[in-house]
Design an enzyme around this catalytic site. Structure first.
Site, PDB file in Angstrom:
ATOM      1  N   GLU A  12     -27.677 -70.988 -24.130  1.00 32.98           N
ATOM      2  CA  GLU A  12     -26.852 -71.019 -25.339  1.00 32.98           C
ATOM      3  C   GLU A  12     -27.686 -71.281 -26.591  1.00 32.98           C
ATOM      4  O   GLU A  12     -27.197 -71.125 -27.710  1.00 32.98           O
ATOM      5  CB  GLU A  12     -25.768 -72.091 -25.190  1.00 32.98           C
ATOM      6  CG  GLU A  12     -24.807 -71.819 -24.047  1.00 32.98           C
ATOM      7  CD  GLU A  12     -23.967 -73.029 -23.669  1.00 32.98           C
ATOM      8  OE1 GLU A  12     -22.812 -72.832 -23.239  1.00 32.98           O
ATOM      9  OE2 GLU A  12     -24.457 -74.167 -23.774  1.00 32.98           O
ATOM     10  N   ASP A 198     -15.671 -66.828 -19.947  1.00 32.09           N
ATOM     11  CA  ASP A 198     -14.990 -66.498 -18.701  1.00 32.09           C
ATOM     12  C   ASP A 198     -13.531 -66.916 -18.808  1.00 32.09           C
ATOM     13  O   ASP A 198     -13.120 -67.558 -19.767  1.00 32.09           O
ATOM     14  CB  ASP A 198     -15.663 -67.193 -17.512  1.00 32.09           C
ATOM     15  CG  ASP A 198     -15.637 -68.719 -17.656  1.00 32.09           C
ATOM     16  OD1 ASP A 198     -14.618 -69.323 -17.279  1.00 32.09           O
ATOM     17  OD2 ASP A 198     -16.622 -69.287 -18.146  1.00 32.09           O
TER      18      ASP A 198
END
Length: 233
Positions: A12, A198
């Site tokens: 990230e 997700d």
């Protein structure tokens, strides 16, 4: 102004490392923070690690040693709402713990740690300024509650259990409420931006691996652009 950018995972943080370059590194807690100047602001970027304890420990170590004025938290989250889809951006206005169940310990609600707020609200001038930046640059985002816990949510059963207690939750992740709790104790404004990787269901593990870098970069790009362009006071 001293600004901290903290993310849980190396995947990230890749965009930040590409965008900003610094040879000045400092250890706070178990985390190495890179330190550099952006548009006149002192910026510290570090990885918190995954989960509530890592998040709280490493942000606390930074705040205890540096007079940070503003914290940005970015990274990924799973969707908790049918209208929230992969790659969507969430600007949380509050965090709480989906794995804190203390209603029988006193006059508490689901998600509440005893003697702490029911939710950690992210109300600050800094957040309002960032929200206006998103709107002025036509960046699509959703705003609402994100819930935090120490488990990766990867089944409809887990997801539905959380939704029963937190029907308004837009996303789920593993660090945000801990960051918010620490920031509130130090009275430092926190601005969080999560991108959906997700759907928090049986396909979450495969989806997460596929999308985490992409959505992490999406959130990081916006924060980096904001720091480059805006004058923070």
């Amino acid at each position: 102004m001293k600004v901290a950018i903290i993310v849980p995972m190396a995947e990230e943080a890749e965009y930040y490392k590409q965008h900003f370059h610094s040879d000045d590194k400092k250890m706070f807690g178990s985390t190495e923070f890179e330190h550099f100047s952006v548009s006149g602001n002192d910026v510290y970027i570090g990885l918190s690690g995954i989960g509530k304890v890592n998040a709280a420990m490493n942000l606390t170590a930074l705040l205890a040693n540096e007079n940070i004025d503003l914290i940005f938290m970015t990274g990924s989250a799973g969707s908790m709402n049918k209208d929230i889809h992969q790659k969507d951006l969430i600007l949380p206005n509050s965090f709480t713990y989906h794995d804190a169940h203390n209603t029988k310990a006193g006059n508490y609600v689901e998600g509440q740690i005893p003697q702490e707020p029911a939710q950690f609200e992210l109300n600050s001038e800094a957040r309002s300024n960032f929200l206006n930046y998103l709107k002025n640059n036509n960046i699509d985002f959703k705003e609402g509650l994100i819930v935090t816990g120490d488990s990766f949510i990867a089944s409809n059963e887990q997801k539905e259990t959380i939704k029963k207690n937190f029907p308004n939750a837009l996303g789920v992740e593993m660090e945000g409420a801990a960051f918010a709790q620490v920031a509130s104790k130090f009275n430092v404004p926190l601005v969080a931006l999560r991108a959906i990787s997700d759907n928090g269901d049986e396909g979450a593990d495969e989806d997460f691996d596929t999308f985490v870098k992409e959505v992490g970069q999406k959130a990081a790009t916006i924060i980096s652009s904001y720091l480059d362009k805006e004058v923070l006071n």
